[in-house]
Design a protein around this motif. Structure first.
Motif, mmCIF file in Angstrom:
data_model
loop_
_atom_site.group_PDB
_atom_site.id
_atom_site.type_symbol
_atom_site.label_atom_id
_atom_site.label_comp_id
_atom_site.label_asym_id
_atom_site.label_seq_id
_atom_site.Cartn_x
_atom_site.Cartn_y
_atom_site.Cartn_z
ATOM 1 N N MET A 36 0.838 -1.181 0.000
ATOM 2 C CA MET A 36 0.000 0.000 0.000
ATOM 3 C C MET A 36 0.884 1.246 0.000
ATOM 4 O O MET A 36 1.922 1.259 0.632
ATOM 5 N N PRO A 37 0.443 2.299 -0.668
ATOM 6 C CA PRO A 37 1.205 3.549 -0.654
ATOM 7 C C PRO A 37 1.204 4.199 0.731
ATOM 8 O O PRO A 37 0.283 4.019 1.514
ATOM 9 N N TRP A 38 2.250 4.977 0.976
ATOM 10 C CA TRP A 38 2.361 5.763 2.203
ATOM 11 C C TRP A 38 1.910 7.188 1.927
ATOM 12 O O TRP A 38 2.132 7.718 0.832
ATOM 13 N N PHE A 39 1.323 7.820 2.929
ATOM 14 C CA PHE A 39 0.881 9.210 2.842
ATOM 15 C C PHE A 39 1.405 9.976 4.044
ATOM 16 O O PHE A 39 1.613 9.406 5.118
ATOM 17 N N VAL A 40 1.618 11.264 3.845
ATOM 18 C CA VAL A 40 2.134 12.132 4.886
ATOM 19 C C VAL A 40 1.220 13.346 4.999
ATOM 20 O O VAL A 40 0.973 14.032 4.008
ATOM 21 N N LYS A 41 0.725 13.580 6.208
ATOM 22 C CA LYS A 41 -0.041 14.799 6.498
ATOM 23 C C LYS A 41 0.884 15.713 7.281
ATOM 24 O O LYS A 41 1.299 15.398 8.399
ATOM 25 N N ILE A 42 1.252 16.847 6.690
ATOM 26 C CA ILE A 42 2.052 17.861 7.364
ATOM 27 C C ILE A 42 1.069 18.908 7.885
ATOM 28 O O ILE A 42 0.264 19.431 7.113
ATOM 29 N N GLU A 43 1.145 19.207 9.164
ATOM 30 C CA GLU A 43 0.133 20.092 9.736
ATOM 31 C C GLU A 43 0.749 21.254 10.511
ATOM 32 O O GLU A 43 1.873 21.172 10.989
ATOM 33 N N ALA A 44 -0.038 22.309 10.603
ATOM 34 C CA ALA A 44 0.316 23.481 11.400
ATOM 35 C C ALA A 44 -0.865 23.791 12.307
ATOM 36 O O ALA A 44 -2.024 23.700 11.884
ATOM 37 N N GLY A 45 -0.566 24.160 13.541
ATOM 38 C CA GLY A 45 -1.624 24.486 14.494
ATOM 39 C C GLY A 45 -2.375 25.750 14.104
ATOM 40 O O GLY A 45 -1.797 26.682 13.551
ATOM 41 N N ARG A 46 -3.672 25.758 14.402
ATOM 42 C CA ARG A 46 -4.521 26.917 14.093
ATOM 43 C C ARG A 46 -5.151 27.526 15.338
ATOM 44 O O ARG A 46 -5.799 28.557 15.248
ATOM 45 N N VAL A 47 -5.021 26.856 16.468
ATOM 46 C CA VAL A 47 -5.690 27.307 17.692
ATOM 47 C C VAL A 47 -4.670 27.389 18.825
ATOM 48 O O VAL A 47 -3.579 26.840 18.743
ATOM 49 N N HIS A 48 -5.058 28.046 19.893
ATOM 50 C CA HIS A 48 -4.195 28.135 21.076
ATOM 51 C C HIS A 48 -4.027 26.746 21.699
ATOM 52 O O HIS A 48 -4.910 25.887 21.605
ATOM 53 N N LYS A 49 -2.899 26.558 22.354
ATOM 54 C CA LYS A 49 -2.542 25.250 22.916
ATOM 55 C C LYS A 49 -3.616 24.649 23.822
ATOM 56 O O LYS A 49 -3.898 23.456 23.689
#
Length: 88
Positions: free
Chosen positions: A1-14
């Motif tokens: 199966m192929p691999w996928f990568v989700k790169i994320e950045a926070g949008r809310v306060h901690k």
């Protein structure tokens, strides 16, 4: 199966983000249990994070990401990539 990568950045306060972390980790465990070999973590130096996982197609990968509690609760913005492994 192929691999996928989700790169994320926070949008809310901690504090807001942190209230959804248990649901996110439970969701990742569910992905692992279903055979997606998911791994998740965050960048130590600069906020944000990444999730790696296997999926049968980009459509399935998009559905997996859309069901992530961090995405559903608008805690992160993200980009999704199919990762072509050239050496293991």
């Amino acid at each position: 199966m192929p691999w996928f990568v989700k790169i994320e950045a926070g949008r809310v306060h901690k504090p807001t983000f942190d209230q959804y972390v248990p649901a996110h980790t439970a969701y990742v465990q569910e992905l692992i249990n279903k055979g997606h070999k998911a791994k998740t973590g965050y960048w130590v130096q600069r906020g944000g994070g990444m999730m790696l996982f296997e999926a049968a197609s980009m459509d399935e990968a998009l559905a997996i990401v859309a069901a992530d509690p961090l995405v559903q609760n608008d805690c992160v913005s993200y980009k999704l990539y199919e990762w072509q492994i050239v050496m293991e």
